[in-house]
Scaffold this motif. Structure first.
Motif, PDB file in Angstrom:
ATOM      1  N   GLY A 240       6.847  42.765  -9.540  1.00 49.01           N
ATOM      2  CA  GLY A 240       5.370  43.298  -8.853  1.00 49.01           C
ATOM      3  C   GLY A 240       4.725  42.165  -8.179  1.00 49.01           C
ATOM      4  N   GLY A 241       4.846  41.178  -8.320  1.00 51.33           N
ATOM      5  CA  GLY A 241       4.223  40.247  -7.683  1.00 51.33           C
ATOM      6  C   GLY A 241       4.722  40.107  -6.062  1.00 51.33           C
ATOM      7  N   LEU A 242       5.996  40.776  -5.902  1.00 52.53           N
ATOM      8  CA  LEU A 242       6.624  40.830  -4.638  1.00 52.53           C
ATOM      9  C   LEU A 242       6.029  41.878  -3.754  1.00 52.53           C
ATOM     10  CD1 LEU A 242      10.155  40.167  -5.475  1.00 52.53           C
ATOM     11  CD2 LEU A 242       8.833  38.616  -4.456  1.00 52.53           C
ATOM     12  N   PHE A 243       4.910  42.486  -4.189  1.00 51.75           N
ATOM     13  CA  PHE A 243       4.454  43.724  -3.564  1.00 51.75           C
ATOM     14  C   PHE A 243       3.976  43.336  -2.116  1.00 51.75           C
ATOM     15  CE2 PHE A 243       0.528  45.970  -2.471  1.00 51.75           C
ATOM     16  CZ  PHE A 243       1.063  47.387  -2.247  1.00 51.75           C
ATOM     17  N   PRO A 244       3.480  42.177  -1.943  1.00 52.60           N
ATOM     18  CA  PRO A 244       2.797  41.958  -0.576  1.00 52.60           C
ATOM     19  C   PRO A 244       3.843  41.881   0.437  1.00 52.60           C
ATOM     20  CG  PRO A 244       1.601  40.262  -2.168  1.00 52.60           C
ATOM     21  CD  PRO A 244       3.030  41.037  -2.782  1.00 52.60           C
ATOM     22  N   ILE A 245       5.124  41.593   0.235  1.00 53.72           N
ATOM     23  CA  ILE A 245       6.280  41.288   1.136  1.00 53.72           C
ATOM     24  C   ILE A 245       6.884  42.493   1.167  1.00 53.72           C
ATOM     25  CG2 ILE A 245       8.464  40.333   1.494  1.00 53.72           C
ATOM     26  CD1 ILE A 245       7.467  37.938  -0.397  1.00 53.72           C
ATOM     27  N   SER A 246       7.371  43.149   2.608  1.00 53.67           N
ATOM     28  CA  SER A 246       7.866  44.281   2.826  1.00 53.67           C
ATOM     29  C   SER A 246       9.325  44.361   1.870  1.00 53.67           C
ATOM     30  CB  SER A 246       8.567  44.252   4.445  1.00 53.67           C
ATOM     31  OG  SER A 246       9.242  45.422   4.448  1.00 53.67           O
ATOM     32  N   HIS A 247       9.469  45.695   1.320  1.00 52.51           N
ATOM     33  CA  HIS A 247      10.630  45.771   0.292  1.00 52.51           C
ATOM     34  C   HIS A 247      10.514  45.462  -1.157  1.00 52.51           C
ATOM     35  CE1 HIS A 247      14.440  47.229  -0.800  1.00 52.51           C
ATOM     36  NE2 HIS A 247      14.894  46.110  -1.085  1.00 52.51           N
ATOM     37  N   GLY A 248       9.129  44.920  -1.195  1.00 54.14           N
ATOM     38  CA  GLY A 248       8.680  44.160  -2.521  1.00 54.14           C
ATOM     39  C   GLY A 248       8.477  45.271  -3.730  1.00 54.14           C
ATOM     40  N   LEU A 249       8.013  46.426  -3.162  1.00 48.40           N
ATOM     41  CA  LEU A 249       7.610  47.479  -4.158  1.00 48.40           C
ATOM     42  C   LEU A 249       8.921  47.867  -4.814  1.00 48.40           C
ATOM     43  CD1 LEU A 249       5.912  49.610  -5.395  1.00 48.40           C
ATOM     44  CD2 LEU A 249       6.345  51.129  -3.341  1.00 48.40           C
ATOM     45  N   PHE A 250      10.093  48.266  -4.098  1.00 53.95           N
ATOM     46  CA  PHE A 250      11.308  48.758  -4.748  1.00 53.95           C
ATOM     47  C   PHE A 250      11.998  47.518  -5.456  1.00 53.95           C
ATOM     48  CE2 PHE A 250      10.150  52.136  -1.793  1.00 53.95           C
ATOM     49  CZ  PHE A 250      10.336  53.283  -2.711  1.00 53.95           C
ATOM     50  N   GLN A 251      11.726  46.285  -5.071  1.00 56.32           N
ATOM     51  CA  GLN A 251      12.499  45.264  -5.593  1.00 56.32           C
ATOM     52  C   GLN A 251      11.862  45.158  -7.070  1.00 56.32           C
ATOM     53  OE1 GLN A 251      14.368  42.253  -4.766  1.00 56.32           O
ATOM     54  NE2 GLN A 251      14.899  43.062  -2.954  1.00 56.32           N
ATOM     55  N   ALA A 252      10.729  45.462  -7.474  1.00 53.98           N
ATOM     56  CA  ALA A 252      10.281  45.525  -8.702  1.00 53.98           C
ATOM     57  C   ALA A 252      10.961  46.294  -9.771  1.00 53.98           C
ATOM     58  CB  ALA A 252       8.747  45.962  -8.585  1.00 53.98           C
ATOM     59  N   VAL A 253      11.657  47.330  -9.214  1.00 51.12           N
ATOM     60  CA  VAL A 253      12.449  48.158 -10.039  1.00 51.12           C
ATOM     61  C   VAL A 253      14.129  47.961  -9.517  1.00 51.12           C
ATOM     62  CG1 VAL A 253      10.693  49.707 -10.966  1.00 51.12           C
ATOM     63  CG2 VAL A 253      11.931  49.960  -8.898  1.00 51.12           C
ATOM     64  N   ASP A 254      14.380  46.919  -9.000  1.00 50.03           N
ATOM     65  CA  ASP A 254      15.681  46.505  -8.662  1.00 50.03           C
ATOM     66  C   ASP A 254      16.294  47.799  -7.876  1.00 50.03           C
ATOM     67  OD1 ASP A 254      15.745  44.213 -10.100  1.00 50.03           O
ATOM     68  OD2 ASP A 254      16.043  45.377 -12.160  1.00 50.03           O
ATOM     69  N   ILE A 255      15.575  48.322  -6.748  1.00 55.21           N
ATOM     70  CA  ILE A 255      16.250  49.210  -5.867  1.00 55.21           C
ATOM     71  C   ILE A 255      16.528  48.454  -4.748  1.00 55.21           C
ATOM     72  CG2 ILE A 255      15.979  51.506  -4.464  1.00 55.21           C
ATOM     73  CD1 ILE A 255      14.319  52.353  -6.646  1.00 55.21           C
ATOM     74  N   ASN A 256      17.719  47.974  -4.332  1.00 55.41           N
ATOM     75  CA  ASN A 256      18.083  47.434  -3.165  1.00 55.41           C
ATOM     76  C   ASN A 256      18.729  47.991  -2.185  1.00 55.41           C
ATOM     77  OD1 ASN A 256      17.176  44.584  -4.202  1.00 55.41           O
ATOM     78  ND2 ASN A 256      18.836  44.900  -5.858  1.00 55.41           N
ATOM     79  N   GLN A 257      18.212  48.356  -1.331  1.00 55.41           N
ATOM     80  CA  GLN A 257      18.726  49.157  -0.242  1.00 55.41           C
ATOM     81  C   GLN A 257      19.656  48.462   0.927  1.00 55.41           C
ATOM     82  OE1 GLN A 257      17.668  52.568   0.240  1.00 55.41           O
ATOM     83  NE2 GLN A 257      17.185  52.251  -1.911  1.00 55.41           N
ATOM     84  N   GLY A 258      20.975  48.861   0.411  1.00 58.20           N
ATOM     85  CA  GLY A 258      21.963  48.478   1.538  1.00 58.20           C
ATOM     86  C   GLY A 258      21.973  49.353   2.670  1.00 58.20           C
ATOM     87  N   LEU A 259      22.635  48.796   3.911  1.00 57.98           N
ATOM     88  CA  LEU A 259      22.425  49.719   5.042  1.00 57.98           C
ATOM     89  C   LEU A 259      23.363  50.934   4.941  1.00 57.98           C
ATOM     90  CD1 LEU A 259      22.870  46.838   7.733  1.00 57.98           C
ATOM     91  CD2 LEU A 259      20.678  48.214   7.224  1.00 57.98           C
ATOM     92  N   LEU A 260      24.321  50.682   4.048  1.00 59.75           N
ATOM     93  CA  LEU A 260      25.217  51.865   4.102  1.00 59.75           C
ATOM     94  C   LEU A 260      24.780  53.123   3.093  1.00 59.75           C
ATOM     95  CD1 LEU A 260      28.799  50.521   4.373  1.00 59.75           C
ATOM     96  CD2 LEU A 260      27.440  51.535   6.071  1.00 59.75           C
ATOM     97  N   GLU A 261      24.479  52.509   1.875  1.00 60.82           N
ATOM     98  CA  GLU A 261      24.046  53.457   0.817  1.00 60.82           C
ATOM     99  C   GLU A 261      22.497  53.815   0.506  1.00 60.82           C
ATOM    100  OE1 GLU A 261      23.979  49.236  -0.969  1.00 60.82           O
ATOM    101  OE2 GLU A 261      25.163  50.323   0.462  1.00 60.82           O
ATOM    102  N   GLY A 262      21.873  52.886   1.370  1.00 58.45           N
ATOM    103  CA  GLY A 262      20.227  53.270   1.254  1.00 58.45           C
ATOM    104  C   GLY A 262      19.652  54.410   1.747  1.00 58.45           C
ATOM    105  N   ASP A 263      18.868  55.006   1.093  1.00 55.41           N
ATOM    106  CA  ASP A 263      18.113  56.294   1.541  1.00 55.41           C
ATOM    107  C   ASP A 263      16.467  56.030   1.789  1.00 55.41           C
ATOM    108  OD1 ASP A 263      17.269  55.924  -1.066  1.00 55.41           O
ATOM    109  OD2 ASP A 263      18.030  57.933  -1.635  1.00 55.41           O
TER     110      ASP A 263
END
Length: 619
Positions: A240-263
């Motif tokens: 959760g410490g990554l929150f200040p960075i864009s995409h940090g919120l979803f990084q906290a629960v290991d949601i990594n949005q690839g260009l093809l599979e991301g929604d």
């Protein structure tokens, strides 16, 4: 409590930079300064950071925090994870934790645990997708903008509290409901958003920006050298410490949005935010969730110290999280998540539609006509007024947000009308010239008056904050004001010390945009509002005819730091014409002819008159 963002009218120089960056049309130019409209303001704070004169400031909570600390209740601090990017000058995070305690806080927590908790709520929202796309509500300006400017999207706001409110709920549950809470953040909008949670278990009593926190340290003489190491109070977070960075919120629960599979579309910054919202509300344009920061991440929020480097701060946050991840007890973290996952983290939103009525095309066209912009090619806009196009400026004018004087080209054209009056007076001057040559003495008197008037005009031109230069058909300088000399550099200053006003200097040897002047001399067609690069800056050049194919004038304005007060230019031109028309006529003549040409012309007229008298007596 007072208005969130206010303007010091004595510092405002009407550069219109604040108007240019405000996404909510929350700034009105009135009484010769920029006024913030609180009902329209979304608290993004961009006007604060962009005002070079520091004329715009946000409300301070320093005295509120001092009062809270002076009471008997315990006071807790919630630190936004962006704090590690702010305090790059502090060697170890345990030092700024200790510095915060030294202010008088009994409990010092980090928001990263609440981010972990909130991130799971978002994960559930994404995983249980049933056709409805959501916009994250972690960023207060994003929520405020949608409620006020895009009310039809309120139903798409994720019904989840922002992490700092979730952390307040955690603190109240663990440490007691009577604990007072202060949020330390990079966000100014949170100062007002917290009022929505006053009567919930997530209530917060004060919000300090990092700038205000530094001010408190300075007032109390607290530095990293005056304190020992101290750790954050539990519960402690992980990614959760990554929150200040864009995409940090979803990084906290290991949601990594690839260009093809991301929604999920993840973006940051004013321009990207506005464009993503625009496309999201268009049917079948963006069939994805939106994760948005209004700022360029919290690490660049308006409450951070000015001049901070985005990627340096970003790397500091990542470095800090990596260090923390190695030290945190993963088992205890899971226990804490289980303890608090039953907290009610839901929230509601309501439409606060404050959109201004859109004028009709006929009304807009009428305003454009009044401004002398009836033609399509005249409506592209220079942006100096703060609006991207003349049509948008006209809309804002009809909505009561602007006046004509805010339009730079309108003011230039108005100034040109005075110049045209001066030119028209030349004909009248020629008709009266015979009276001036009745005697050589009278001609000398008139010449002296004209010289004095020219000196007055030179003094007036030197008062202007825009560069002004007048050249003849050979591109030789007839007159230039001090601002023009300053703008073009040291070489010009050296010449001006020898030859005041650069009289006789070759324009082509001074500036590389002399071709604009040559073009107007050749074609007789004015060139207005042309942006050119010059000396690592962007300047706006307007060149207009004073005497067709013979004399042209140029007004040069620095677009990066606009300084010209158009009202003063217009007033001075009006006063000079009204109070001394004859002097203006002489000035126009002097601008068109050198002193030697004047004497030669006068002598030729005297000789012609004498010759005519001899012939007349011969009859």
């Amino acid at each position: 409590m007072g208005q969130l963002i206010v303007t010091d009218k004595d510092k405002c120089n009407l550069s219109y930079t604040c108007v240019r960056v405000c996404p909510a049309k929350a700034i009105k130019i009135a009484d010769k300064y920029a006024q913030i409209l609180p009902d329209r303001c979304i608290g993004c704070g961009q006007c604060v950071t962009m005002c070079a004169q520091q004329a715009i400031q946000y409300r301070s909570d320093i005295e509120i925090v001092k009062s809270l600390i002076g009471q008997n209740d315990k006071v807790a601090a919630i630190c936004d994870p962006a704090i590690s990017g702010e305090f790059t000058d502090v060697a170890d995070y345990r030092k700024f934790v200790a510095m915060i305690r030294e202010i008088g806080f009994d409990i010092v927590t980090e928001m990263s645990f609440a981010v972990d908790l909130v991130a799971y709520k978002y994960k559930d929202l994404v995983d249980s997708f049933q056709g409805k796309h959501y916009i994250t509500t972690k960023c207060p300006p994003v929520v405020s903008y949608i409620e006020k400017q895009e009310p039809e999207l309120v139903e798409n706001l994720a019904p989840i509290v922002p992490p700092y409110i979730a952390m307040a709920k955690i603190i109240h549950k663990r440490y007691g409901d009577d604990v007072k809470i202060v949020y330390l953040t990079a966000c100014t909008a949170a100062k007002d958003e917290k009022k929505q949670f006053y009567h919930t278990d997530g209530h917060i009593d004060g919000v300090l920006t990092f700038v205000e926190l530094r001010q408190l340290f300075a007032q109390k003489g607290i530095t990293e050298k005056t304190v020992e190491f101290s750790e954050f109070d539990p519960p402690l977070g992980r990614k959760g410490g990554l929150f200040p960075i864009s995409h940090g919120l979803f990084q906290a629960v290991d949601i990594n949005q690839g260009l093809l599979e991301g929604d999920i579309i993840i973006t940051e910054g004013r321009t990207n935010f506005l464009q993503s919202i625009k496309e999201f509300k268009q049917e079948n344009q963006l069939n994805q969730h939106l994760d948005l920061f209004y700022c360029k991440g919290c690490i660049q929020g308006p409450g951070t110290s000015q001049g901070g480097k985005k990627f340096t701060r970003r790397s500091q946050v990542i470095k800090y999280v990596n260090k923390r991840m190695k030290a945190i007890d993963a088992y205890q973290w899971r226990l804490d998540i289980e303890e608090f996952k039953t907290l009610d983290l839901n929230r509601n939103f309501k439409s606060k539609d404050i959109r201004l009525p859109i004028p009709s095309k006929e009304q807009i066209d009428a305003v454009l006509a009044d401004m002398g912009k009836s033609k399509q090619e005249d409506q592209l806009g220079c942006g100096a007024c703060g609006y991207p196009s003349c049509r948008e400026f006209a809309v804002a004018h009809l909505q009561g947000l602007t006046d004509y004087e805010q339009c730079y080209t309108f003011s230039i054209k108005k100034l040109r009308s005075y110049v045209n009056k001066v030119n028209a007076s030349n004909e009248k001057y020629r008709k009266t010239q015979e009276a001036l040559v009745i005697s050589e003495e009278k001609a000398r008197v008139e010449e002296k008056l004209a010289r004095e008037a020219a000196e007055t005009t030179t003094a007036m031109l030197n008062k202007l904050r825009a560069g002004v230069v007048i050249v003849d058909e050979g591109l030789n300088v007839i007159e230039a004001n001090e601002r023009f000399v300053e703008m073009i550099g040291d070489d010009a200053r050296e010449i001006a010390e020898v030859v005041p006003g650069l009289k006789g200097a070759e324009l082509k040897s001074l500036v590389d945009f002399h071709k604009v002047f040559a073009s107007v001399l050749q074609s007789g067609q004015d060139v207005l509002e042309r942006d050119v690069e010059f000396a690592n800056s962007i300047i706006n050049v307007s060149v207009f005819t004073i005497k067709r194919h013979e004399i042209v004038g140029g007004i040069i304005r620095d677009l990066i730091t606009p300084e010209v007060r158009k009202e003063e230019v217009i007033k001075r031109a009006r006063d000079v014409i009204k109070e001394n028309l004859e002097t203006v006529q002489q000035i126009a003549f002097l601008l068109g002819e050198s002193a030697s040409k004047t004497e030669k012309t006068l002598n030729s007229i005297i000789e012609a008159q004498q010759l005519g008298e001899k012939h007349g007596s011969g009859k």
